[in-house]
Scaffold this motif. Structure first.
Motif, PDB file in Angstrom:
ATOM      1  N   ILE A   1      37.526  38.448  38.706  1.00  0.00           N
ATOM      2  CA  ILE A   1      37.728  37.575  37.553  1.00  0.00           C
ATOM      3  C   ILE A   1      39.187  37.664  37.116  1.00  0.00           C
ATOM      4  N   SER A   2      39.797  36.517  36.851  1.00  0.00           N
ATOM      5  CA  SER A   2      41.121  36.490  36.248  1.00  0.00           C
ATOM      6  C   SER A   2      41.051  35.662  34.976  1.00  0.00           C
ATOM      7  N   SER A   3      41.764  36.112  33.940  1.00  0.00           N
ATOM      8  CA  SER A   3      41.729  35.407  32.664  1.00  0.00           C
ATOM      9  C   SER A   3      43.130  35.343  32.077  1.00  0.00           C
ATOM     10  N   LEU A   4      43.362  34.296  31.288  1.00  0.00           N
ATOM     11  CA  LEU A   4      44.646  34.077  30.638  1.00  0.00           C
ATOM     12  C   LEU A   4      44.392  33.712  29.190  1.00  0.00           C
ATOM     13  N   ARG A   5      45.133  34.375  28.282  1.00  0.00           N
ATOM     14  CA  ARG A   5      44.998  34.081  26.855  1.00  0.00           C
ATOM     15  C   ARG A   5      46.391  33.822  26.290  1.00  0.00           C
ATOM     16  N   GLN A   6      46.553  32.658  25.682  1.00  0.00           N
ATOM     17  CA  GLN A   6      47.844  32.281  25.128  1.00  0.00           C
ATOM     18  C   GLN A   6      47.711  31.990  23.648  1.00  0.00           C
TER      19      GLN A   6
ATOM     20  N   SER B   1      48.685  36.828  27.481  1.00  0.00           N
ATOM     21  CA  SER B   1      48.004  37.953  28.106  1.00  0.00           C
ATOM     22  C   SER B   1      47.291  37.489  29.369  1.00  0.00           C
ATOM     23  N   VAL B   2      47.408  38.311  30.434  1.00  0.00           N
ATOM     24  CA  VAL B   2      46.765  38.029  31.710  1.00  0.00           C
ATOM     25  C   VAL B   2      45.971  39.269  32.121  1.00  0.00           C
ATOM     26  N   GLN B   3      44.770  39.068  32.655  1.00  0.00           N
ATOM     27  CA  GLN B   3      43.959  40.184  33.134  1.00  0.00           C
ATOM     28  C   GLN B   3      43.233  39.775  34.413  1.00  0.00           C
ATOM     29  N   VAL B   4      43.247  40.687  35.413  1.00  0.00           N
ATOM     30  CA  VAL B   4      42.569  40.468  36.679  1.00  0.00           C
ATOM     31  C   VAL B   4      41.711  41.695  36.964  1.00  0.00           C
ATOM     32  N   SER B   5      40.423  41.505  37.289  1.00  0.00           N
ATOM     33  CA  SER B   5      39.512  42.613  37.579  1.00  0.00           C
ATOM     34  C   SER B   5      38.713  42.291  38.835  1.00  0.00           C
ATOM     35  N   ASN B   6      38.195  43.353  39.495  1.00  0.00           N
ATOM     36  CA  ASN B   6      37.355  43.154  40.674  1.00  0.00           C
ATOM     37  C   ASN B   6      36.009  43.833  40.469  1.00  0.00           C
ATOM     38  N   ASN B   7      35.164  43.820  41.515  1.00  0.00           N
ATOM     39  CA  ASN B   7      33.811  44.354  41.376  1.00  0.00           C
ATOM     40  C   ASN B   7      33.767  45.870  41.318  1.00  0.00           C
ATOM     41  N   SER B   8      34.877  46.562  41.582  1.00  0.00           N
ATOM     42  CA  SER B   8      34.921  48.022  41.461  1.00  0.00           C
ATOM     43  C   SER B   8      35.530  48.455  40.135  1.00  0.00           C
ATOM     44  N   ASN B   9      35.651  47.513  39.207  1.00  0.00           N
ATOM     45  CA  ASN B   9      36.161  47.783  37.860  1.00  0.00           C
ATOM     46  C   ASN B   9      37.619  48.207  37.850  1.00  0.00           C
ATOM     47  N   SER B  10      38.374  47.843  38.873  1.00  0.00           N
ATOM     48  CA  SER B  10      39.822  48.006  38.811  1.00  0.00           C
ATOM     49  C   SER B  10      40.384  46.815  38.036  1.00  0.00           C
ATOM     50  N   ILE B  11      41.235  47.110  37.082  1.00  0.00           N
ATOM     51  CA  ILE B  11      41.719  46.072  36.168  1.00  0.00           C
ATOM     52  C   ILE B  11      43.232  46.126  36.095  1.00  0.00           C
ATOM     53  N   SER B  12      43.875  44.967  36.207  1.00  0.00           N
ATOM     54  CA  SER B  12      45.312  44.834  35.987  1.00  0.00           C
ATOM     55  C   SER B  12      45.516  43.892  34.811  1.00  0.00           C
ATOM     56  N   SER B  13      46.397  44.273  33.900  1.00  0.00           N
ATOM     57  CA  SER B  13      46.631  43.440  32.724  1.00  0.00           C
ATOM     58  C   SER B  13      48.127  43.343  32.450  1.00  0.00           C
ATOM     59  N   LEU B  14      48.524  42.216  31.891  1.00  0.00           N
ATOM     60  CA  LEU B  14      49.928  41.960  31.538  1.00  0.00           C
ATOM     61  C   LEU B  14      49.938  41.255  30.194  1.00  0.00           C
ATOM     62  N   ARG B  15      50.783  41.748  29.282  1.00  0.00           N
ATOM     63  CA  ARG B  15      50.908  41.142  27.954  1.00  0.00           C
ATOM     64  C   ARG B  15      52.382  40.940  27.641  1.00  0.00           C
ATOM     65  N   ILE B  16      52.716  39.713  27.270  1.00  0.00           N
ATOM     66  CA  ILE B  16      54.106  39.348  26.991  1.00  0.00           C
ATOM     67  C   ILE B  16      54.198  38.890  25.544  1.00  0.00           C
TER      68      ILE B  16
END
Length: 442
Positions: free
Chosen positions: A150-155, A161-176
């Motif tokens: 899942i990838s999501s974007l919030r403006q 804010s951007v967040q990307v996660s996979n089925n193993s619950n690894s999550i990458s997030s970026l906030r500007i």
């Protein structure tokens, strides 16, 4: 009440226009009354099938349209013979539409209210979906697949804010934001790394790896296990190939490793009786420490060699390499140095830049050189003195500092004393003979 009119349309009579006009007016008036009556009474009581006619229309091919009007709103549905469906709902508080294609497994939705607009597109066969939600304060988007990714974007007005996660619950997030950038990567085990950038600099949590993929150093004099062009930095360690810096600030000690094992420490070291900057092995037995008072080379607390402001000291005598196997052209006759020896000028002196006032004994190197020259010798014949052409004389800018190796004089002193002892022995024998003759009356 209006009545049904079955009369034919009045004929036009040119010869009697007044009558023609009256007949047409009466006919039109009757039609008007009849139409008003019909519209006023056209309802389900007069036509029982009217609700179904209004709500549902079909054809021979299986296409269907449903239309429903209530006090709450309007609902329209259109369906074809393939099972594709389009829905539209209009209410005072919401407007929504949906289209579904059954064979392709596709579907899209739009829902609009006074506070937000939400759209959604789905691909059921491929397990894909995307959503967009818009309000006055923010926009949100999300894309997902059948793998649980899942990838999501919030403006908003002040952040992205951007967040990307996979089925193993690894999550990458970026906030500007206007004040900085924050990124974070985490997993289910609680491990994470983060980077925060502001106008003041960067704040890292985790390990940082720099790679130079375009070039390699010609010589790589450090740990062979490290890949060329790679630098790894974490909270307690920097691994790299070569470090070239103008200034290093060390707090306490820096540990040095040879592969997997510790070789010792560099930096602020504490010895048995000294502390300062130095080098020390891992057990603190081997030490080389420099302090404000001097330097010390030690092994343990009993053997050491040191230099202080006024002295050079050692815990015991110093061995000098003197193995026969490292020497050649050995000569035992030192008689040729007697003239030089006789010309030496022992003296006492005070050392400049010393405030002790103590007198020293020794030789002047220039006078030793002159005595050697007067005896027909050169510096190649006697290594007890020498001159460092690059050294600067203390307190001046003059170069060329003369020095003496006093240990070189020990063998010469021994040779001269032995020669003197031989002469004393010979004189004592002569004296004994003379004493013996006197006793015998000679």
């Amino acid at each position: 009440m209006a009545q049904y009119i079955n009369d034919p349309v009045p004929k036009y009579r040119q010869e009697d226009l007044n009558k023609t006009t009256k007949d047409l007016h009466g006919y039109v008036t009757g039609l008007s009354d009849q139409l008003q009556y019909l519209l006023a009474n056209l309802d389900a009581d007069n036509i029982p099938e009217l609700p179904d006619i209004i709500k549902r229309l079909t054809d021979a091919e299986g296409n269907i349209t449903n239309f429903e009007v209530t006090a709450e709103g309007i609902r329209v549905q259109v369906q074809n013979n393939k099972g594709d469906i389009a829905n539209l709902v209009i209410r005072a508080d919401k407007l929504s539409s949906q289209i579904t294609q059954t064979e392709q497994g596709l579907g899209s939705k739009i829902e609009q209210t006074a506070s937000q607009i939400r759209t959604e597109v789905n691909n059921v066969k491929n397990g894909l979906s995307s959503q967009i939600t818009q309000t006055a304060s923010e926009i949100r988007t999300q894309v997902a697949n059948n793998k649980g990714e899942i990838s999501s974007l919030r403006q908003t007005a002040n952040s992205l804010s951007v967040q990307v996660s996979n089925n193993s619950n690894s999550i990458s997030s970026l906030r500007i934001t206007a004040n900085g950038i924050e990124s974070r990567v985490s997993d289910l085990n609680g491990k994470y790394s983060s980077l925060k950038q502001t106008v003041d600099g960067f704040d890292f949590t985790g390990m940082v790896t720099f790679r130079d993929l375009n070039r390699e150093l010609e010589s790589y004099p450090t740990n062979r296990d490290l890949e060329r062009g790679r630098t790894i930095i974490d909270g307690g360690c920097i691994q790299t190939g070569q470090i070239d810096v103008d200034y290093i600030y060390l707090h306490d000690q820096m540990e040095v490793f040879d592969g997997r094992y510790s070789g010792g420490y560099i930096g602020f070291c504490r010895g048995y009786s000294d502390e300062g900057v130095g080098v020390m092995n891992s057990r603190s037995t081997g030490q080389c420490i420099c302090t404000n008072g001097g330097a010390k080379l030690a092994y343990g607390d009993r053997k050491y060699l040191g230099v202080s402001r006024h002295n050079i000291f050692a815990s015991e005598e110093i061995y000098v390499e003197s193995d026969r196997r490292v020497k050649e052209d050995i000569r035992y006759d030192l008689g040729e140095y007697e003239a030089f020896y006789r010309a030496l000028k022992p003296c006492t002196y005070l050392l400049r830049r010393r405030d002790s006032g103590r007198r020293h004994t020794g030789f002047i190197a220039q006078e030793m050189e002159q005595a050697l020259l007067d005896a027909g010798k050169t510096g190649m014949d006697f290594a007890a003195y020498g001159c460092d052409e690059e050294a600067t004389v203390y307190g001046t800018e003059e170069k060329g500092l003369y020095r003496v190796r006093y240990a070189e004089l020990v063998a010469l002193n021994t040779a001269m004393v032995q020669k003197l002892m031989q002469r004393v022995d010979a004189l004592e024998k002569e004296l004994e003979k003379l004493r013996g003759g006197e006793q015998n009356g000679i």
